[in-house]
Design a protein around this motif. Structure first.
Motif, PDB file in Angstrom:
ATOM      1  N   GLU A   1       1.684   6.578   4.131  1.00  0.00           N
ATOM      2  CA  GLU A   1       0.415   6.992   3.503  1.00  0.00           C
ATOM      3  C   GLU A   1       0.169   6.221   2.219  1.00  0.00           C
ATOM      4  O   GLU A   1      -0.965   5.852   1.911  1.00  0.00           O
ATOM      5  CB  GLU A   1       0.428   8.495   3.222  1.00  0.00           C
TER       6      GLU A   1
ATOM      7  N   SER B   1      -2.964   3.715   1.582  1.00  0.00           N
ATOM      8  CA  SER B   1      -3.919   3.902   0.482  1.00  0.00           C
ATOM      9  C   SER B   1      -4.055   2.612  -0.328  1.00  0.00           C
ATOM     10  O   SER B   1      -5.142   2.255  -0.758  1.00  0.00           O
ATOM     11  CB  SER B   1      -3.532   5.080  -0.405  1.00  0.00           C
TER      12      SER B   1
ATOM     13  N   GLU C   1      -7.487   0.605  -0.660  1.00  0.00           N
ATOM     14  CA  GLU C   1      -7.962   0.333  -2.016  1.00  0.00           C
ATOM     15  C   GLU C   1      -8.254  -1.156  -2.180  1.00  0.00           C
ATOM     16  O   GLU C   1      -9.268  -1.546  -2.760  1.00  0.00           O
ATOM     17  CB  GLU C   1      -6.883   0.776  -2.991  1.00  0.00           C
TER      18      GLU C   1
END
Length: 104
Positions: free
Chosen positions: A91, A95, A99
């Motif tokens: 995870e 992310s 991003e």
């Protein structure tokens, strides 16, 4: 801005974690991520500020549970395809990749 970090742990902080650090740095470069990789022995791991901890399952199981830090417990520490898949399933890594895509 917070510097993103991955901590690689092994029993002594010298062998496995150092080898895995090299592979992680290659993965980070290939994915153009701005992430610092550090390595440590299992006894020192709690003193590091990090976003993600990775290591062999039997070593990671010796660490106290972190509620705010994602931990990757590797069943196989030499199979690079397996490690890459575990990283891509993370995870935290997801992310960071998302991003990065948003910044472009």
């Amino acid at each position: 801005m917070h510097m993103k970090k991955i901590l690689v742990v092994c029993t002594s902080g010298l062998g496995t974690s150092l080898a895995m650090r090299g592979y992680l740095e290659k993965f980070i470069m290939e994915n153009n991520l701005n992430v610092k990789v550090e390595h440590a022995d299992v006894g020192s791991a709690n003193f590091y500020e990090t976003d993600l901890i990775i290591g062999a399952k039997q070593v990671i199981d010796c660490l106290p549970e972190h509620s705010l830090i994602e931990i990757i417990r590797l069943e196989d520490i030499v199979n690079r395809q397996y490690i890459k898949q575990q990283l891509l399933n993370s995870e935290t890594i997801q992310s960071w990749l998302t991003e990065k895509e948003g910044i472009r």
